[in-house]
Each structure stands twice: as C-alpha cells, then as structure tokens.
Design an enzyme around this catalytic site. Sequence first.
Site, mmCIF file in Angstrom:
data_model
loop_
_atom_site.group_PDB
_atom_site.id
_atom_site.type_symbol
_atom_site.label_atom_id
_atom_site.label_comp_id
_atom_site.label_asym_id
_atom_site.label_seq_id
_atom_site.Cartn_x
_atom_site.Cartn_y
_atom_site.Cartn_z
ATOM 1 N N ASP A 1 -3.320 6.494 -3.383
ATOM 2 C CA ASP A 1 -2.014 6.196 -2.840
ATOM 3 C C ASP A 1 -1.486 4.998 -3.678
ATOM 4 O OD1 ASP A 1 -3.974 4.113 -2.025
ATOM 5 O OD2 ASP A 1 -2.926 3.559 -0.290
ATOM 6 N N SER B 1 0.891 -1.150 0.105
ATOM 7 C CA SER B 1 -0.073 -0.039 0.077
ATOM 8 C C SER B 1 0.757 1.296 0.010
ATOM 9 C CB SER B 1 -0.861 0.007 0.996
ATOM 10 O OG SER B 1 -2.037 1.045 1.139
ATOM 11 N N ASP C 1 -1.419 1.789 -4.371
ATOM 12 C CA ASP C 1 -2.321 0.456 -4.639
ATOM 13 C C ASP C 1 -3.644 1.061 -4.808
ATOM 14 O OD1 ASP C 1 -2.877 0.697 -1.853
ATOM 15 O OD2 ASP C 1 -3.379 -1.184 -1.981
ATOM 16 N N ASP D 1 -6.166 2.002 -3.169
ATOM 17 C CA ASP D 1 -7.328 1.773 -2.205
ATOM 18 C C ASP D 1 -7.633 2.995 -1.220
ATOM 19 O OD1 ASP D 1 -4.980 1.421 -0.414
ATOM 20 O OD2 ASP D 1 -5.691 -0.434 0.458
#
Length: 560
Positions: free
Chosen positions: A311, A158, A313, A315
Amino acid sequence: MNGAEVDSLLATARAWLRQDPDAETRDELAGIITRAASGDEDATADLADRFRTRLAFGTAGLRGALGAGSNRMNRVLVSQAAAGFAAFLHARSGGTTPTVVIGYDGRRNSRRFALDSAELFAGAGLRAILLPRLLPTPVLAFAVRHFGADAGVMVTASHNPPDDNGYKVYLGGADEGSQIVSPADAEIAERIRRVAEAGDLAALPRSSAYETAGEEVVDAYVAATAAVAPAPESARSLTWVYTAMHGVGWETMARILDVAGYPRPKTVGEQLNPDPRFPTVAFPNPEEPGAMDLAFAAGRRTRADFILANDPDADRLAVAIPDESVDGGWRRLSGNEIGLLLGARAARAAAGTPGATLACSLVSSPGLGVIAAHHGLGFHETLTGFKWISRSPGIVYGYEEALGYLVNPETVRDKDGISAAIAVLGLAAEAREQGRTLADMLAELGEVYGHFASGQVSIRVDDLSIIGRVMLSLRTLPPTHIGATAVASAEDLLDAAPGQPSGDVLRYRFADGSRVIVRPSGTEPKLKVYLDAQAPSATEADGIIAALEAGVRALLDERA
C-alpha cells in the site's frame, strides 16, 4: 441555524484564519467565510462541518481530509498536535530530554507537516530527528527503536483516499516502539486541547535545531529486513511482479532485494513512484476492487509466478497468484491466507522456543491458534490493530486480516509490508526448490492444520450515524439466526470478561464452529463484518462462508 449561531461560527472561523500559516488553506477558508457572511447557506453548512468539532486524537493518532478547519488535516491542527505531544513527552520524561523521530510519506503536505513537527519539537526543547526523505512507515517504526527514542511520529494516511492525511504516533521505552494505546491517547489529546484553547499558534516556540538523520538508519533497516529471509539459489529463477501503489515502498524494497539476493521484479511502472494524486486507482488500497488490475495485467503479460503489492506507505502487503478459475486469471490472496502461510513459517522456526507466541487480532482467522497449538507455541488473540498485537508477550509473529504482518518483532513493532514481502519471497523460493508453488503451500496448510475459510462484508457509509444505528439495533435485539443458521451464542465485547479483549465488537458463534464478527472500522467510514469457518474440506468451508455472507447481507439490509 439562527443568526447568533452563524455569528459564533464565523468568529471561530476568523480566529482560526488569523493563526493559519498556510496560504492555500487561508485562501480556501477566507472564501468560505466571505460567502457564509453574505448569507450563502451552503458555505455556512461547510463552515459548520469544518468547525463544529475537531478531528479526534486517538490510538490511531489523527487522520482525515486535508483542508482548513478543526475537522480537517492542516498545518494548524498538526502544529497543535505536535505542541501537545511535546508537552506530554516532557511530562513523562522525569527531567531528561525526550527524543522523538519524525517520518513522512509521499502524500500531499506530508513533508510540510513533518517539518512543522520537527521545528515545534525542537522549539519545545526535545531532541527531534527528521528522517532523511520520504520513507515507508516501517522505517519510522524501526527508527524509534534504532535511536532508542522516546517517541516517533509518522505523517501518513496509509491507504486512505488521496485527499486524506494523518499523524501516527509511537512510543519508545517500555512500549518498545509500538503505536500508542489508552490511556496515553487521552493524555495526549488533553495536552493538544490545552494548546488549541490557547489559540495562538505564533506563540509556540519553533527552532531549526532539529537533526536530519543520515542514511545509516535506512541502511540498518535494509540490513535487518534482508536478514528476514536471505535468498537461496532457487530464488534466481523466480519471475514476479511488484507494485508500490503510487507510494513510497519501491526505493527501499529494491535495495533490500539486492542485499538479500532476490531477482528484481517486473514492476507496474504507472504505480511505481510516489504520486499523491494516486491517478490509476479509485482507492490506493490493494484490498479495493480494481486497485491491482494493472498488476494483474503485468502478471499475465510476463507469465509471473506471483504478484506482490504494497500500500502507499508500505506497511501492508498484498499477494496474488495465478488462478485460471477466476476472471483475468489472477486471484488476490486474502489477508488470512497470507497470514496463515507466514504464521506456519514462523511457527516452524520458533518450535521449541520457550515462551514464544503467535498473535492475531480477534477478527483474523482462528487458524493461527491451531497452528500455534500444533507447534507447541503460545497464542494471543487481541483487539484489532498492531498497537495491541505488537504488545503480545513473547511474540515471534503477528498478523491481522487487513493485509498487516509482523514478521520481525525484534526490530519493528508494527506491521511491515516490506519485511513481509521478503518473507513471502523466501517461501516462494523454498517452494520452487521443491518443485511447488505458493498455491501448493496453501493447499498443504489445509492438509496439516485443517481447512479454514474467511470472508468479509464491508458497508461504506456517508453518514456515520448509520453504523451506530446498526450496532445499537444488533445489541438491542440480537439475531437468533443469520440466514438459515441458528446463532449458538452471542457476545458483546463491550462487556468482555476481565483480561479479555474489550471493544465495540459483536461476535456470533455457530454450532459448526463458524463465527461472524461485527465492528465499526477504526480508520474508515465502514461497518465491517468478518466471517470464519473450519470444515473437513476447503469446498465445505467455502460453502459455509457463502451462506453466512448471504445471511449477513440480509441482516444488515434489515437493520440499516
């Protein structure tokens, strides 16, 4: 460390080296072993840090720095995790063949870890489906439900620092594609332990008979997400900026914008494409100071109406709006401000729906509960993490203050920064239609539901024992005041009543309705303190938060 301990450590490291299939980490480890064997104390300490423990598998899966050793992310550790997870899925399958979907982002080794997992899942007799290329985490969460899979694995860290990677696990079926919770984490960890103790990675069966998903799964996600808020005519005049923070969000986002009918944004070119080095940011997290500076510059240059940032990734979602009262002329909205804007949007749409509920983590603004009550909806307050939020009965919307939003639970049971972006674009277009802005919508929230303000104090540490020491001190000798404000009640959620969220969380309430919540971060070496207040005006609420923040900092200085 005595000679016997050093010899034992070297034996452990050499055993690891023999099974490591990765040339880079083998060379790294071989050099450290050689130096440690010759008496180099720094190398010995390095080995001890790498091998005296192993990255713990928990409800967040695995996450840590890349490198050789059981306390790092590498092909050995990931292969052990994949084999252990396969054994867990077989054990709960009732004799059927489990299906598992694997996704990966643009971080270092993400694709390699995903391929290892796919080969090991297939070798263990599972139906393994690898997503077609690097994609956002929400696409993997969507794919678990789309394929009716028993499980999913996303290789991502992440918004962690560049040298980290991670292994995030979802369960299908009755879990509806949510991240794992207890006791599944402990059961998976036990299966992984057994694989690790066997100590022979080469003996694990591998197979290239995994499937690679076609574009149809991405097309289905694009269609479902575009439907969150199709663009009205007023959207055509929106001018906005987008950054992917060197992550994987843009390709998917761009396709959804076209399908939904929104204008393409001005993009932060330096951050638009996946780059595992994250060269323009110290931390690839839009919450961190400086991370959105390039986006702010683009916003000033283009006179944008607002800025959206994912961000790495994709999510999470950050939103910024023009604000001449702050340096640079742009202000990033807090996760609670965005959360309440989207919560009010969801509540208006769900009003009158039997059983519909809004949900947020216990460290998020209490304003969501007020919004739910105003519209006659149910409300759930959960532990932090979407593994809990997404399981709330009747959920139509959920959020947590750390920039995570769940706006389409019928298709994705995890935070989704792309669908949240489409929802925000819908709000911006609605405001434009009425001659208003997102800032106006925020102000109106206070007028309708009350004025809420939030703040946060985060202490990043190198030594995790500091966090444990502070939490123990607060439990042993609870504060009677925070700053000049008397604590009206103190709760330790380790001792929560049955049916209430329970965890390593301390909550202090005050007579004016404000509160302070203290907890260790679940994914980073941080102690996090959350501040919330409600008052008759925004100015008064902000003043309460400022006083609490000063008091919290003094308290932590005293207890650290």
